[in-house]
Design a protein around this motif. Sequence first.
Motif, PDB file in Angstrom:
ATOM      1  N   GLY A   1      59.175  59.932 -27.698  1.00 47.04           N
ATOM      2  CA  GLY A   1      57.771  60.164 -27.360  1.00 47.04           C
ATOM      3  C   GLY A   1      57.027  60.745 -28.537  1.00 47.04           C
ATOM      4  O   GLY A   1      57.478  61.712 -29.155  1.00 47.04           O
ATOM      5  N   ILE A   2      55.895  60.128 -28.891  1.00 49.04           N
ATOM      6  CA  ILE A   2      55.030  60.649 -29.951  1.00 49.04           C
ATOM      7  C   ILE A   2      54.100  61.674 -29.307  1.00 49.04           C
ATOM      8  O   ILE A   2      53.283  61.324 -28.445  1.00 49.04           O
ATOM      9  N   VAL A   3      54.234  62.926 -29.725  1.00 53.19           N
ATOM     10  CA  VAL A   3      53.536  64.032 -29.070  1.00 53.19           C
ATOM     11  C   VAL A   3      53.271  65.137 -30.090  1.00 53.19           C
ATOM     12  O   VAL A   3      53.667  65.034 -31.248  1.00 53.19           O
ATOM     13  N   PHE A   4      52.628  66.193 -29.646  1.00 57.39           N
ATOM     14  CA  PHE A   4      52.609  67.384 -30.470  1.00 57.39           C
ATOM     15  C   PHE A   4      54.001  67.988 -30.445  1.00 57.39           C
ATOM     16  O   PHE A   4      54.667  68.024 -29.404  1.00 57.39           O
ATOM     17  N   MET A   5      54.441  68.473 -31.588  1.00 55.55           N
ATOM     18  CA  MET A   5      55.807  68.947 -31.711  1.00 55.55           C
ATOM     19  C   MET A   5      56.145  70.060 -30.722  1.00 55.55           C
ATOM     20  O   MET A   5      57.272  70.151 -30.227  1.00 55.55           O
ATOM     21  N   HIS A   6      55.172  70.907 -30.407  1.00 53.49           N
ATOM     22  CA  HIS A   6      55.470  71.993 -29.473  1.00 53.49           C
ATOM     23  C   HIS A   6      55.814  71.475 -28.083  1.00 53.49           C
ATOM     24  O   HIS A   6      56.550  72.128 -27.337  1.00 53.49           O
ATOM     25  N   ASP A   7      55.286  70.300 -27.711  1.00 54.73           N
ATOM     26  CA  ASP A   7      55.648  69.718 -26.417  1.00 54.73           C
ATOM     27  C   ASP A   7      57.087  69.228 -26.431  1.00 54.73           C
ATOM     28  O   ASP A   7      57.785  69.286 -25.408  1.00 54.73           O
TER      29      ASP A   7
ATOM     30  N   GLY B   1      56.331  78.236 -21.219  1.00 58.35           N
ATOM     31  CA  GLY B   1      56.762  77.049 -21.941  1.00 58.35           C
ATOM     32  C   GLY B   1      55.763  76.541 -22.953  1.00 58.35           C
ATOM     33  O   GLY B   1      55.773  75.363 -23.321  1.00 58.35           O
ATOM     34  N   SER B   2      54.894  77.427 -23.431  1.00 56.16           N
ATOM     35  CA  SER B   2      53.900  77.046 -24.437  1.00 56.16           C
ATOM     36  C   SER B   2      54.401  77.494 -25.808  1.00 56.16           C
ATOM     37  O   SER B   2      54.627  78.686 -26.023  1.00 56.16           O
ATOM     38  N   PHE B   3      54.546  76.535 -26.728  1.00 53.61           N
ATOM     39  CA  PHE B   3      55.101  76.849 -28.040  1.00 53.61           C
ATOM     40  C   PHE B   3      54.128  76.543 -29.183  1.00 53.61           C
ATOM     41  O   PHE B   3      54.524  76.264 -30.295  1.00 53.61           O
ATOM     42  N   GLN B   4      52.826  76.619 -28.878  1.00 61.04           N
ATOM     43  CA  GLN B   4      51.811  76.491 -29.918  1.00 61.04           C
ATOM     44  C   GLN B   4      51.673  77.807 -30.685  1.00 61.04           C
ATOM     45  O   GLN B   4      52.143  78.863 -30.243  1.00 61.04           O
TER      46      GLN B   4
ATOM     47  N   ALA C   1      60.458  79.846 -31.011  1.00 59.58           N
ATOM     48  CA  ALA C   1      60.872  78.443 -31.130  1.00 59.58           C
ATOM     49  C   ALA C   1      59.760  77.530 -31.645  1.00 59.58           C
ATOM     50  O   ALA C   1      59.981  76.337 -31.840  1.00 59.58           O
ATOM     51  N   ALA C   2      58.579  78.094 -31.878  1.00 63.98           N
ATOM     52  CA  ALA C   2      57.453  77.266 -32.330  1.00 63.98           C
ATOM     53  C   ALA C   2      57.751  76.655 -33.697  1.00 63.98           C
ATOM     54  O   ALA C   2      58.337  77.307 -34.566  1.00 63.98           O
ATOM     55  N   PRO C   3      57.348  75.394 -33.920  1.00 65.35           N
ATOM     56  CA  PRO C   3      57.522  74.797 -35.244  1.00 65.35           C
ATOM     57  C   PRO C   3      56.810  75.627 -36.304  1.00 65.35           C
ATOM     58  O   PRO C   3      55.694  76.112 -36.085  1.00 65.35           O
ATOM     59  N   ASP C   4      57.457  75.804 -37.445  1.00 62.50           N
ATOM     60  CA  ASP C   4      56.885  76.572 -38.549  1.00 62.50           C
ATOM     61  C   ASP C   4      55.966  75.650 -39.349  1.00 62.50           C
ATOM     62  O   ASP C   4      56.436  74.768 -40.070  1.00 62.50           O
TER      63      ASP C   4
END
Length: 340
Positions: free
Chosen positions: A220-226, A285-288, A300-303
């Motif tokens: 799935g192409i998404v925002f990485m945090h999803d 479950g929000s990782f923004q 766990a948010a993408p750096d």
Amino acid sequence: MRNIPIALAGGVATLAAGAAGAQELNLICSADVVVCERLVTEFEASHDIAVNMVRLSSGETYAKIRAEARNPQTDLWWGGTGDPHLQAAADGLTAEYQSPMLEELQDWAVRQAEISDYRTVGVYSGALGWGYNTEIFEEKGLTPPQCWADLLNPELAGEIQIADPNSSGTAYTALATLVQIMGEDEAFEYLRALDANVSQYTKSGSAPVKAAARGETGLGIVFMHDAVAQAEEGFPIEVVAPCEGTGYEIGSMSLIEGAQNPDEAEVFYDWVLGADVQSIMPEAGSFQIPSNVNATPPEAAPDLSEITLIDYDFAQYGSTERRTELLARWDDEVGGVGVE
């Protein structure tokens, strides 16, 4: 959490029980429904305001607000990619408001407010990428894609989902990102080729990686945090930042022009920009990346410092003219009916 004073005709009153008349807020939330529900629960627990919340994607919200411009049924729009918020601002559908919380926000969040003449503001940020199901890829002997170009591999036929950019801010960000990386004609050539590998264009931006997590599609192409959210729940999802570079969102918030409950909307607006509120989002479950500089980012948010980000032109690609132009071309040359 504190009750915040609101300005009323004839003076200032706090939102306390016993205030004259029932206070309510009509909220559209364009984030994941679990995040939306958590915000409503936290807000109602500390304020004497009943929240009527509807979850809609960014594109759907923009269309609804535009359709109701003469008789707004929404007071506040929280979350979703910033481009449609900027378009709504340019169209005069949202109200100018300079929150006292602006001084606590990240530069990118304040810049979002400035370029919209303070008709929207940044609430979180996140980079675009994808998540793929490692078990499916291993079982089928597929090569995990690391770059945008890899997604055109014929072996991925029917294995990719992405949302429809008409309804999804995520997918519009992907469209605008590819145009900025490749050039417009080259991007549409790429999207036509990618279409051969796409099994479904969803309505919701996060739906593709949720389908991958359930084993219904490979990627799935998404925002990485999803994608991170699915991995954190224990699903076999690997998160990828495209090697060529990628775009990012500034999730935004806007007050609606002519709202029925503007005072209550401002209370929520200021409250949700607070560091304490933004720091609880990972529990839902929000990782923004949060917009308040004092908020605690999810572990766990993408750096973003480790991701090649393009110099995304929010002003241009959030403009009504540019969005309309790109979406019309996507409809003509790529197509896809948005379904959940």
